[in-house]
Design a protein around this motif. Structure first.
Motif, PDB file in Angstrom:
ATOM      1  N   ASP A   1      37.572  42.993  32.039  1.00  0.00           N
ATOM      2  CA  ASP A   1      37.755  41.467  32.505  1.00  0.00           C
ATOM      3  C   ASP A   1      38.714  40.488  31.922  1.00  0.00           C
ATOM      4  O   ASP A   1      39.213  39.675  32.678  1.00  0.00           O
ATOM      5  CB  ASP A   1      36.588  40.740  32.215  1.00  0.00           C
ATOM      6  N   ASP A   2      38.931  40.794  30.771  1.00  0.00           N
ATOM      7  CA  ASP A   2      40.161  39.994  30.135  1.00  0.00           C
ATOM      8  C   ASP A   2      41.497  40.099  30.778  1.00  0.00           C
ATOM      9  O   ASP A   2      42.347  39.152  30.939  1.00  0.00           O
ATOM     10  CB  ASP A   2      40.146  40.109  28.716  1.00  0.00           C
TER      11      ASP A   2
ATOM     12  N   HIS B   1      41.593  38.794  34.521  1.00  0.00           N
ATOM     13  CA  HIS B   1      41.674  37.434  34.226  1.00  0.00           C
ATOM     14  C   HIS B   1      43.192  37.005  33.984  1.00  0.00           C
ATOM     15  O   HIS B   1      43.487  36.066  34.396  1.00  0.00           O
ATOM     16  CB  HIS B   1      40.487  36.721  33.513  1.00  0.00           C
ATOM     17  N   SER B   2      43.477  37.506  32.851  1.00  0.00           N
ATOM     18  CA  SER B   2      44.746  37.052  32.387  1.00  0.00           C
ATOM     19  C   SER B   2      45.930  37.394  33.318  1.00  0.00           C
ATOM     20  O   SER B   2      46.938  36.266  33.522  1.00  0.00           O
ATOM     21  CB  SER B   2      45.164  38.015  31.046  1.00  0.00           C
TER      22      SER B   2
ATOM     23  N   LEU C   1      45.625  37.467  36.607  1.00  0.00           N
ATOM     24  CA  LEU C   1      45.502  36.437  37.713  1.00  0.00           C
ATOM     25  C   LEU C   1      45.840  35.009  37.249  1.00  0.00           C
ATOM     26  O   LEU C   1      46.566  34.201  38.140  1.00  0.00           O
ATOM     27  CB  LEU C   1      43.864  36.343  38.287  1.00  0.00           C
ATOM     28  N   GLU C   2      45.422  34.675  35.977  1.00  0.00           N
ATOM     29  CA  GLU C   2      45.843  33.320  35.573  1.00  0.00           C
ATOM     30  C   GLU C   2      47.389  33.131  35.582  1.00  0.00           C
ATOM     31  O   GLU C   2      48.077  32.082  35.926  1.00  0.00           O
ATOM     32  CB  GLU C   2      45.285  33.140  34.123  1.00  0.00           C
TER      33      GLU C   2
ATOM     34  N   LEU D   1      42.029  29.198  41.049  1.00  0.00           N
ATOM     35  CA  LEU D   1      41.464  30.601  40.577  1.00  0.00           C
ATOM     36  C   LEU D   1      39.924  30.297  40.080  1.00  0.00           C
ATOM     37  O   LEU D   1      39.846  29.180  39.487  1.00  0.00           O
ATOM     38  CB  LEU D   1      42.162  31.282  39.619  1.00  0.00           C
ATOM     39  N   LYS D   2      39.102  30.928  40.459  1.00  0.00           N
ATOM     40  CA  LYS D   2      37.695  30.791  40.385  1.00  0.00           C
ATOM     41  C   LYS D   2      36.902  32.138  39.828  1.00  0.00           C
ATOM     42  O   LYS D   2      36.870  33.036  40.799  1.00  0.00           O
ATOM     43  CB  LYS D   2      36.733  30.148  41.343  1.00  0.00           C
ATOM     44  N   LYS D   3      36.308  32.258  38.849  1.00  0.00           N
ATOM     45  CA  LYS D   3      35.392  33.350  38.437  1.00  0.00           C
ATOM     46  C   LYS D   3      34.071  33.231  39.107  1.00  0.00           C
ATOM     47  O   LYS D   3      33.416  32.230  38.857  1.00  0.00           O
ATOM     48  CB  LYS D   3      35.477  33.530  36.914  1.00  0.00           C
TER      49      LYS D   3
ATOM     50  N   ASP E   1      34.556  39.165  42.658  1.00  0.00           N
ATOM     51  CA  ASP E   1      34.482  38.498  41.296  1.00  0.00           C
ATOM     52  C   ASP E   1      35.248  37.253  41.070  1.00  0.00           C
ATOM     53  O   ASP E   1      34.905  36.700  40.182  1.00  0.00           O
ATOM     54  CB  ASP E   1      35.051  39.815  40.368  1.00  0.00           C
ATOM     55  N   TYR E   2      36.259  37.014  42.085  1.00  0.00           N
ATOM     56  CA  TYR E   2      37.103  36.089  41.931  1.00  0.00           C
ATOM     57  C   TYR E   2      37.532  35.492  43.463  1.00  0.00           C
ATOM     58  O   TYR E   2      37.701  36.338  44.210  1.00  0.00           O
ATOM     59  CB  TYR E   2      38.497  36.297  41.402  1.00  0.00           C
TER      60      TYR E   2
ATOM     61  N   TYR F   1      45.528  47.241  39.293  1.00  0.00           N
ATOM     62  CA  TYR F   1      45.951  46.270  38.335  1.00  0.00           C
ATOM     63  C   TYR F   1      47.293  46.634  37.955  1.00  0.00           C
ATOM     64  O   TYR F   1      47.826  45.581  37.613  1.00  0.00           O
ATOM     65  CB  TYR F   1      44.806  46.488  37.031  1.00  0.00           C
TER      66      TYR F   1
END
Length: 185
Positions: free
Chosen positions: A38-39, A42-43, A45-46, A58-60, A67-68, A168
């Motif tokens: 998850d981290d 998220h990283s 995508l950010e 971006l929205k979780k 998921d996003y 990923y």
């Protein structure tokens, strides 16, 4: 006889404690792997959002379908994370049955969970909709059956029943990959 019975009870009790410790250890390890997943996702995508010249949002999400969401001025990406922590091969049999295989000749019937929701999701929008399955961290290979006896490799731009499958690692190495999917339309 009384000492023998006590010894057996002690051995059984220690065995149960040992088994519980192993199960607890496996559970903790799995939770740590999923937290890292998850981290990491998220990283990356950010990083895509922050490096864009356009307005990206971006929205979780807190649902089982995806998921996003990643909104760009023209496109909304619905992103579903597919854990593949054992780095297995994924073979897309049809839109909702994706088989996990340790090798090409693995005949076990193990399938990827929770993909049907996003595959069947029908969204009305003024924007272009892209469904993206993000396999974490990687796969040995991504394959798709095109008929009963032929398979093809899946690449990031390959249309897989109205969606795209990327890993990923691919996204981490090439953050513009989502943008290139947007330009394919």
């Amino acid at each position: 006889m009384d000492g023998f019975l006590k010894a057996i009870i002690v051995i059984v009790a220690l065995s149960v404690i040992g088994i519980c410790a192993i199960i607890l250890s496996i559970s903790i390890t799995k939770k740590k792997q999923l937290k890292k997943m998850d981290d990491d996702v998220h990283s990356v995508l950010e990083k895509i959002v922050s490096s864009s010249n356009e307005e990206y949002f971006l929205k979780k999400e807190e649902n089982n379908v995806y998921d996003y969401t990643l909104d760009t001025p023209t496109t909304t990406f619905y992103i579903k994370i597919v854990p593949n922590l054992s780095n297995e091969e994924i073979c897309v049999n049809n839109s909702v049955k994706w088989q996990l295989r340790k090798s090409f000749n693995d005949e076990s019937l193990r399938f990827v969970n929770d993909i049907e929701g996003l595959m069947r999701l029908d969204i009305e929008s003024n924007k272009i909709i892209k469904k993206v399955f993000l396999v974490y961290p990687n796969t040995r290979s991504l394959l798709k059956y095109i008929n009963e006896c032929e398979m093809v490799f899946i690449y990031p731009k390959t249309d897989v029943y109205g969606s795209n499958i990327i890993t990923y690692r691919q996204l981490e190495e090439n953050p513009d990959l989502l943008k290139s999917l947007q330009e394919e339309i």
